[in-house]
Design an enzyme around this catalytic site. Structure first.
Site, PDB file in Angstrom:
ATOM      1  CE  LYS A 165       7.024 -18.920  19.803  1.00 39.13           C
ATOM      2  NZ  LYS A 165       7.753 -18.592  18.567  1.00 39.13           N
TER       3      LYS A 165
ATOM      4  CE  LYS B 204       3.323 -20.852  10.928  1.00 38.46           C
ATOM      5  NZ  LYS B 204       2.985 -20.911  12.286  1.00 38.46           N
TER       6      LYS B 204
ATOM      7  CG  HIS C 178       9.537 -22.196   7.356  1.00 42.54           C
ATOM      8  ND1 HIS C 178       8.492 -21.737   8.121  1.00 42.54           N
ATOM      9  CD2 HIS C 178      10.534 -22.495   8.226  1.00 42.54           C
ATOM     10  CE1 HIS C 178       8.845 -21.740   9.394  1.00 42.54           C
ATOM     11  NE2 HIS C 178      10.069 -22.190   9.487  1.00 42.54           N
TER      12      HIS C 178
ATOM     13  CG  ASP D 156       2.741 -20.104  16.045  1.00 41.75           C
ATOM     14  OD1 ASP D 156       2.421 -19.447  15.035  1.00 41.75           O
ATOM     15  OD2 ASP D 156       3.892 -20.133  16.505  1.00 41.75           O
TER      16      ASP D 156
ATOM     17  CG  HIS E 193       5.753 -25.393  11.608  1.00 46.51           C
ATOM     18  ND1 HIS E 193       5.584 -25.094  10.273  1.00 46.51           N
ATOM     19  CD2 HIS E 193       5.969 -24.203  12.219  1.00 46.51           C
ATOM     20  CE1 HIS E 193       5.684 -23.789  10.087  1.00 46.51           C
ATOM     21  NE2 HIS E 193       5.917 -23.229  11.261  1.00 46.51           N
TER      22      HIS E 193
ATOM     23  NE  ARG F 246      -3.784   0.714   1.824  1.00 47.00           N
ATOM     24  CZ  ARG F 246      -4.823   1.207   2.487  1.00 47.00           C
ATOM     25  NH1 ARG F 246      -5.347   0.547   3.500  1.00 47.00           N
ATOM     26  NH2 ARG F 246      -5.339   2.368   2.156  1.00 47.00           N
TER      27      ARG F 246
END
Length: 485
Positions: A332, A149, A179, A236, A241, A51
């Site tokens: 994480k 995703k 990926h 996530d 994955h 944009r």
């Protein structure tokens, strides 16, 4: 060992979100590496679309900086300038009509030019972009679109997204990119399984004790907390994955190395997954270690019940894997950054070496990151006199060592997958029914803990996750492999 580079056909690639973080960190530096390797031809063109008002010179300056920061360590200035000459920029409104005529003028209609559109934007814009590509005559039957995703937030939204894209494009034109499937080790997993007689006869419940899939990260969610707190580790990471890694490990040999043949077998694995009982799931949330913020501080939600860690045990109900547990974990702010698939074989049915020799198992470790490679643990006699003492030693194939100086220049996941888009090869991309099947398995697990009001277990930042995750596997007489890079 030297890798062969096979050039792709000339192409026009439009990157919607061409000024965004993913484009700067991965897509554009990756394309530059393919240009330097000679895989992307000089008559190919890359057009950034976003944009923001920006002229071509400013866009090339931005890409030059991105290559300097995220590109290969060995790059000559002349190569950078040659690559930048392939770039263009168009200001486009995804939800309006501004800029679409300019974009159409920038694309070539020559025979033999592949045309692809990379949707490096949020999923809320996928439908708008697909509709406008058709409205403005930019999409013909040979066009390919790449979508990032997340592919929906649950089964209902995934179906709606698939239906929206299907109104404008055939399934054969849609490339849903994950990926992880572009990693060299993941593809080598298929080569090891289906290209060698050594492993495939042993790849079943008779010889495999269990399989562990681990994706551990040292980073927290700071910077993407608003997204992550609505998703969590299950949505996530596990739904996409880890699910893909599970499929490649567990699937039956396809009839041929063909996109639909491979994806048909992956789909069978997902549909054969058993429901997971609540006591086979452990969810966690990292706490502050003093130096770094806690999860709740990172997402600015003091009452958050979203998991930053999840471990679970699941089973696949088919002849090959009946009663063989698959242990999955991801999180994480863990002790190290590592992604590994470990195939743990059973012990020998009878040891001839006596009690002093100890217990030994062969383990095939497939390392996805860092230090991509494979290690097979085998049992040998410990050198020296004094009886038959057994030790485990690794047969190691680390790609950096096998490739030597060429390892640094080997294509990374995004580079490989984008080149597959240009070739029209969908083998390493997810099909719509595959995405929906994954959500159909995942949704009941999420709905279950939300209905029960379960809270994730706290765990120390820099640890291996909550203690309950260790109990999950220890009560089966097994142990998690140590997280290490």
């Amino acid at each position: 060992m030297v890798s062969r580079v096979i050039p792709v056909d000339p192409f026009d690639l439009v990157i919607f979100g061409g000024t965004g973080d993913l484009a700067r960190r991965k897509i554009l530096p990756g394309l530059f590496r393919r240009f330097c390797a000679g895989q992307m031809t000089r008559d190919s063109r890359i057009i950034g679309a976003a944009r923001g008002d920006m002229d071509e010179t400013a866009y090339r300056d931005m890409v030059r900086e991105a290559i300097a920061e995220f590109g290969p360590s060995r790059s000559e200035a002349c190569a950078v300038e040659d690559f930048l000459s392939c770039l263009g920029y168009v200001s486009v409104d995804a939800r309006g009509d501004d800029g679409w005529c300019d974009l159409k003028s920038a694309l070539r209609e020559e025979e033999g030019i592949v045309r692809a559109f990379y949707f490096s934007v949020g999923p809320s814009l996928f439908g708008d972009l697909a509709e406008r590509l058709r409205q403005h005559g930019l999409a013909h039957d040979e066009v390919r679109i790449v979508v990032e995703k997340p592919f929906g937030h649950n089964l209902a939204s995934a179906r709606a997204l698939n239906e929206e894209l299907a109104r404008h494009f055939d399934e054969s034109q849609i490339y849903r990119i994950d990926h992880y499937l572009g990693k060299e080790t993941v593809q080598n997993l298929m080569a090891v399984r289906f290209g060698n007689m050594l492993f495939e006869p042993l790849w079943n419940a008779q010889y495999v004790d269990h399989i562990q899939i681990t994706v551990a990260e040292t980073v927290g969610v700071s910077g993407r907390g608003s997204y992550y707190d609505k998703s969590g580790a299950m949505r996530d990471m596990v739904q996409n994955h880890l699910m893909q890694l599970l499929c490649l490990i567990a699937m039956e040999p396809p009839a041929r190395f063909d996109p639909d043949a491979v994806r048909d077998e992956k789909l069978k694995v997902i549909r054969a997954l058993d429901p997971v009982d609540p006591d086979q799931i452990v969810r966690g949330q990292y706490t502050s270690d003093g130096a770094m913020a806690s999860y709740r501080e990172d997402v600015e939600n003091a009452a958050s019940k979203t998991e930053s860690f999840i471990a679970l045990k699941c089973y696949i109900s088919n002849w090959r894997w009946a009663n063989t547990p698959f242990y999955l974990r991801t999180g994480k702010r863990l002790s190290d950054r590592a992604s590994e698939i470990a195939v743990v074989f059973k012990e020998t049915p009878h040891s001839i070496f006596g009690i002093d020799s100890g217990r030994h198992r062969n383990v095939l470790s497939i390392r996805l990151q860092p230090n991509e490679g494979m290690t097979l643990g085998v049992t040998i006699k410990e050198p020296g006199p004094g009886g038959m003492r057994l030790v485990d030693v690794p047969l190691d194939m680390t790609f950096a060592e096998a490739l030597g100086p060429d390892a640094e220049e080997a294509a990374d996941a995004y580079e490989r997958l984008i080149m597959d888009v240009i070739r029209g090869n969908q083998t390493l991309f997810m099909r719509g029914d595959e995405v929906e099947a994954a959500w159909a398995w995942t949704d009941p697990l999420i709905e279950g803990w939300e209905r029960r009001g379960d809270s994730p277990k706290p765990y120390d930042a820099g640890s291996a996750g909550p203690d309950d995750a260790a109990f999950l596997i220890n009560r089966d007489g097994r142990r998690w492999r140590r997280i290490k890079s």
